[in-house]
Design an enzyme around this catalytic site. Structure first.
Site, short mmCIF file in Angstrom:
data_model
loop_
_atom_site.label_atom_id
_atom_site.label_comp_id
_atom_site.label_asym_id
_atom_site.label_seq_id
_atom_site.Cartn_x
_atom_site.Cartn_y
_atom_site.Cartn_z
N GLU A 183 0.83 -1.21 0.00
CA GLU A 183 0.00 0.00 0.00
C GLU A 183 0.86 1.25 0.00
OE1 GLU A 183 -2.51 1.61 -0.48
OE2 GLU A 183 -4.22 1.15 0.80
N ASP A 184 0.27 2.38 -0.37
CA ASP A 184 1.00 3.63 -0.31
C ASP A 184 1.04 4.20 1.10
OD1 ASP A 184 -1.74 4.11 -0.31
OD2 ASP A 184 -1.69 5.67 -1.85
N ASP A 237 -3.72 5.29 6.78
CA ASP A 237 -4.23 6.50 7.38
C ASP A 237 -5.18 6.08 8.51
OD1 ASP A 237 -4.79 9.29 7.55
OD2 ASP A 237 -6.41 9.14 6.12
P1 IMP Z 1 -7.29 4.61 5.14
O1 IMP Z 1 -8.32 3.59 4.73
O2 IMP Z 1 -7.92 5.78 5.84
O3 IMP Z 1 -6.14 4.03 5.92
O4 IMP Z 1 -6.74 5.28 3.85
C1 IMP Z 1 -5.95 4.67 2.99
C2 IMP Z 1 -6.03 5.32 1.62
O5 IMP Z 1 -6.39 6.72 1.66
C3 IMP Z 1 -4.66 5.26 1.04
O6 IMP Z 1 -4.50 4.08 0.30
C4 IMP Z 1 -4.60 6.51 0.17
O7 IMP Z 1 -5.05 6.19 -1.12
C5 IMP Z 1 -5.54 7.48 0.82
N1 IMP Z 1 -4.80 8.47 1.63
C6 IMP Z 1 -4.65 8.50 2.96
N2 IMP Z 1 -3.89 9.54 3.37
C7 IMP Z 1 -3.53 10.20 2.24
C8 IMP Z 1 -2.71 11.36 1.98
O8 IMP Z 1 -2.14 12.02 2.88
N3 IMP Z 1 -2.58 11.72 0.68
C9 IMP Z 1 -3.17 11.03 -0.35
N4 IMP Z 1 -3.93 9.93 -0.15
C10 IMP Z 1 -4.11 9.52 1.13
MG MG Z 2 -4.22 3.74 -1.63
#
Ligand code: IMP
Ligand code: MG
Length: 174
Positions: free
Chosen positions: A99-100, A103
């Site tokens: 994953e990138d 968050d």
């Molecule tokens: P989560 O499900 O909230 O953990 O989010 C994960 C996804 O949200 C990542 O795979 C990203 O694609 C996107 N994301 C979360 N934080 C950022 C950020 O700071 N910049 C760009 N995309 C983000």
């Molecule tokens: Mg992503």
């Protein structure tokens, strides 16, 4: 205009590539010569998965799935949208999700649960380029990651703002 947005540098191309080499060496040690399925989570992980794969030396297969969680703008919806989650038979395989960024953790949790629900893998690990720990809503951690990051909306090196900036070789913020 997207070109008018001024980005502040956060991680340089060299810093990113250096960490990826370190992580690759570590993974080469861990998996040794065991076959590995690398599951790249599109679109964000495209750069990281590509660069990481180039330093891996075990027999490797690359799979691509596509999820979306950010709707528009910069706040996480917490909802995960499986756009395309077609995977081969991963029973008895070593699987590494790439994953990138983690968050809130909803995407990571969704993926780990999805794979565990559908397959009895030999091993399942989660690898993320970035870890934004302060934003976590779900109890999940990366097995491997390259950088702890602050609570900023980051773009570049796969990460986007409204679809833009994924092509940058470095990471910045607005
Ligand atoms: P989560 O499900 O909230 O953990 O989010 C994960 C996804 O949200 C990542 O795979 C990203 O694609 C996107 N994301 C979360 N934080 C950022 C950020 O700071 N910049 C760009 N995309 C983000
Ligand atoms: Mg992503």
């Amino acid at each position: 205009m997207i070109n008018d947005i001024e980005l502040k540098p956060y991680l340089t191309e060299d810093e990113i590539q250096e960490k990826i080499k370190e992580l690759g060496a570590k993974l080469n040690n861990i998996y040794s010569n065991e076959e590995l399925y690398l599951v790249c989570v599109l679109k964000g992980a495209v750069m990281f998965a590509a660069d990481l794969s180039k330093v891996l030396t075990m027999p490797l297969k690359m799979e691509f799935i596509r999820l979306s969680s950010y709707g528009t703008g910069t706040t996480s919806t917490g909802k995960v949208n499986a756009v395309d989650i077609t995977l081969p038979d991963l029973n008895d395989k070593n699987v590494l999700i790439v994953e990138d960024i983690i968050d809130t953790g909803h995407t990571a949790k969704f993926l780990v649960d999805f794979i565990n629900h559908n397959f009895h893998t030999k091993s399942l690990k989660f690898c993320s380029l970035l870890d934004k720990k302060v934003k976590r809503e779900v109890d999940i951690d990366a097995d491997y990651y390259c950088f702890d990051v602050d609570d900023k909306f980051l773009v570049g090196y796969g990460l986007d703002y409204e679809g833009y900036f994924r092509n940058l070789p470095f990471i910045g913020y607005v």
